[in-house]
Design an enzyme around this catalytic site. Structure first.
Site, PDB file in Angstrom:
ATOM      1  N   SER A 162       0.807  -1.218   0.000  1.00 42.59           N
ATOM      2  CA  SER A 162       0.000   0.000   0.000  1.00 42.59           C
ATOM      3  C   SER A 162       0.841   1.269   0.000  1.00 42.59           C
ATOM      4  O   SER A 162       0.330   2.350  -0.229  1.00 42.59           O
ATOM      5  CB  SER A 162      -0.953   0.012   1.200  1.00 42.59           C
ATOM      6  OG  SER A 162      -0.234   0.208   2.398  1.00 42.59           O
ATOM      7  N   LYS A 203       0.715   4.615   6.768  1.00 42.20           N
ATOM      8  CA  LYS A 203       0.056   5.443   5.752  1.00 42.20           C
ATOM      9  C   LYS A 203       0.586   6.862   5.846  1.00 42.20           C
ATOM     10  O   LYS A 203       1.237   7.233   6.820  1.00 42.20           O
ATOM     11  CB  LYS A 203      -1.468   5.471   5.995  1.00 42.20           C
ATOM     12  CG  LYS A 203      -2.202   4.129   5.831  1.00 42.20           C
ATOM     13  CD  LYS A 203      -2.302   3.679   4.398  1.00 42.20           C
ATOM     14  CE  LYS A 203      -2.894   2.281   4.275  1.00 42.20           C
ATOM     15  NZ  LYS A 203      -2.022   1.203   4.743  1.00 42.20           N
TER      16      LYS A 203
END
Lengths: 422, 188
Positions: free
Chosen positions: B107, B144
């Protein structure tokens, strides 16, 4: 000068939660070596009335009903987190006494009294953010009072948000507060002592503080008299910044499964000696005697019970693993009885003194010590992990080794067990 | 004056020659073994006599001036060693607050974080807009990029296959730490 006592809330449980946030809000206990008894409880478990030291098997029903999760103790993780926490707290004062794995005293000298509570809040906030451990802070003019202030902070009896400064409480309020705390909460007053005090009509901390010091000294000890003075705000106990060398070194474990044979017991005893001898050399001491003991399981009432210990004196003080092992195994052979299911063995190195006070031996003939060899063993084991170099007496298969079935990863000390993020 | 140059040409070399008084013996070696034997000899004052790299050294000090030094003899280069470089010093600002974690998944490939990379996480830093952070989502640790704009907070993946995670007013976001470095081995 003031003292602060800072300690981690439910320290072992908090360490586990840092790396496994799923455990947040879940009732958790951490079990002792071998998954035997409860050594740490989360707030949820304390609320269910579970006491420290309860054997896990007695909790199985309650655990199923309330979804209590049990973890094996992960001392590698707790020790690393403790070092980090102590490192952070040590930046707040040049005087620090690390009192246990999860608590330390700080000497607060030269600060303005009205700033201390704020400083406590800053410590608390920083430890929480940097390592994720919630702590409480107690501040007072003596060590004994700072312990008590910490208790008040933790229980919400006084202070705000986990910080309690006794210096900010008026004498009148202080007496009222101490009147609401049982005498058994005082540092150094154990269960037996508090029963005796209760017998004299002293049940609260306030009553102990106001007791006749001379009478306390006569009836109990100088130690308890000192406690009384400390409760009055007279500092009698100084910070011990350097941990004193141990007077005796113990190594004992219960086994993962019952052990019957002398050979297996000998392996376990040799392993414990190796561990204790390494600690002995690290503090540069020599032992004059070795104690060995073995016992069956006292909880298992149907099985025949046996327990026995023996102290083996040495002709010459030593820290040599081989000589200590030989002495321990000699002792073990003398106390071993066939036909019992042994659950635990232990060794203790006793009558220690410093390496440089070694006494020569009058009658020659004892085996030479091998300081260089021991040095090599210690360094190899420090570099490649415990047990890399060991005596064959310790065995290879080690069927008796302890059970740690629910242990969490060594999140901070092993490359292949780091936390994973996605 | 460049003393180094002077030293490297001719003259007595410290450490050369055999120990006085002891008889010596010539042995033949395959050329490929020469470095091994030399290393063994150079390490003779190591009391352990064991040669193996320490897998996880707490502090790896590399000399800035990389002259090969024979153990036990003064090197003419000693005066020129000005500093020691410690990779920990370069990567870690707050020792007690720094943790290593391992990245999984894809990701964050757009930010140069590949599966298996080691991330250096500093919990002492306050997370700011644009930082790559470790956050707690549904009890899991996730890496993230943090976006804080006009009161809106989002955790954004650096890979178009993953939608951003939005946080509404009153919804709590737990930041575990701020990623300060990515360590990627390119050779095993």
């Amino acid at each position: 000068m003031s003292f602060a006592l800072v300690d981690g809330n439910n320290f072992y449980v908090s360490c586990e939660r840092v790396f496994n946030p799923r455990l947040e809000g879940v009732p958790i206990v951490v079990l002792s070596n071998n998954d035997g008894c409860v050594v740490a409880r989360s707030a949820e478990v304390k609320a269910l009335g579970v006491k420290m030291g309860t054997p896990w098997f007695q909790l199985k029903d309650l655990a199923t009903r309330h979804g209590i999760l049990a973890l094996s103790s992960n001392y590698t993780l707790y020790a690393d987190m403790s070092n980090r926490m102590m490192g952070i707290l040590g930046t707040y004062s040049p005087q620090q006494e690390v009192y246990s794995i999860d608590e330390c005293f700080l000497g607060l000298e030269g600060f303005r009294p009205e700033d201390l509570a704020d400083m406590g809040q800053r410590m608390r906030q920083r430890v929480r953010q940097w390592v994720g451990i919630p702590v409480c802070v107690g501040i007072a003019p003596t060590k004994t009072l700072s312990k008590l202030a910490n208790h008040c902070a933790k229980k919400g009896l006084a202070g705000t948000e986990g910080v309690c400064d006794f210096g900010a409480i008026t004498p009148g309020d202080m007496s009222g507060l101490l009147d609401r705390i049982e005498v058994g909460e005082v540092w150094g007053v154990g269960r037996r002592l508090s029963e005796q005090l209760n017998g004299m009509g002293i049940t609260t901390v306030r009553e102990l503080r106001d007791a006749d010091a001379a009478l306390i000294r006569r009836e109990f000890s100088v130690v308890l008299e000192r406690t009384v003075r400390e409760l009055r705000g007279v500092s009698c106990l100084a910070l011990e910044e350097v941990a004193p060398n141990k007077q005796q070194i113990m190594a004992s474990r219960s086994f993962g499964e019952y052990v019957y044979a002398l050979d297996d017991l000998a392996e376990a005893v040799s392993t414990y000696i190796a561990r204790a001898a390494e600690k002995l050399r690290r503090q540069r001491s020599l032992a004059n005697a070795v104690q060995v003991y073995i016992r069956t399981n006292p909880f298992s009432e149907k099985q025949p019970q046996y327990q026995r210990g023996i102290t083996v004196p040495l002709t010459q003080a030593t820290s040599d693993t081989m000589r200590l092992t030989r002495a321990a195994l000699w002792g073990l052979k003398r106390i071993y009885r066939l036909g019992f299911a042994y659950q635990k063995a232990g060794v203790m190195l006793m009558d220690l003194h410093s390496e440089d006070q070694a006494q020569g031996v009058l009658f020659a003939g004892s085996a030479p010590a091998r300081p260089l060899l021991m040095n090599v063993i210690d360094r190899a084991n420090a570099r490649w992990g415990r047990g890399t170099l060991r005596l064959a007496a310790e065995g290879v298969r080690k069927p008796w080794q302890m059970k740690r079935e629910r242990v969490s990863p060594a999140y901070t000390t092993k490359w292949d067990e780091l936390p994973r993020v996605n | 004056m460049d003393t180094r140059k002077k030293q490297t040409h001719g003259g007595a070399r410290p450490g050369s020659g055999r120990p006085k008084g002891e008889p010596s013996k010539v042995i033949r070696l395959p050329v490929s073994l020469v470095p091994t034997v030399q290393t063994l000899l150079a390490a003779q004052d190591n009391p352990l006599g064991v040669l193996s790299p320490r897998p996880h050294a707490p502090a790896l000090k590399l000399p800035m001036f990389g002259h090969k030094v024979r153990a036990g003899f003064p090197s003419p280069a000693d005066d020129y060693v000005e500093a020691w470089l410690d990779l920990n010093e370069h990567l870690i600002e707050h020792k007690d607050a720094t943790f290593f974690v391992q990245a999984t998944g894809d990701s964050m490939t757009g930010a140069g974080i590949q599966e298996g990379n080691l991330l250096v996480v500093d919990r002492a830093l306050e997370a700011r807009h644009g930082d790559i952070v470790i956050a707690v989502i549904d009890g899991d640790l996730t890496v993230k990029r943090l976006e804080k704009r006009r009161g809106k907070i989002r955790l954004v993946a650096e890979n178009p296959d993953y939608p951003p995670i939005e946080f509404k007013e009153g919804q709590e976001l737990t930041i575990w730490g701020v990623v300060t470095s990515v360590i990627q081995r390119i050779k095993r």
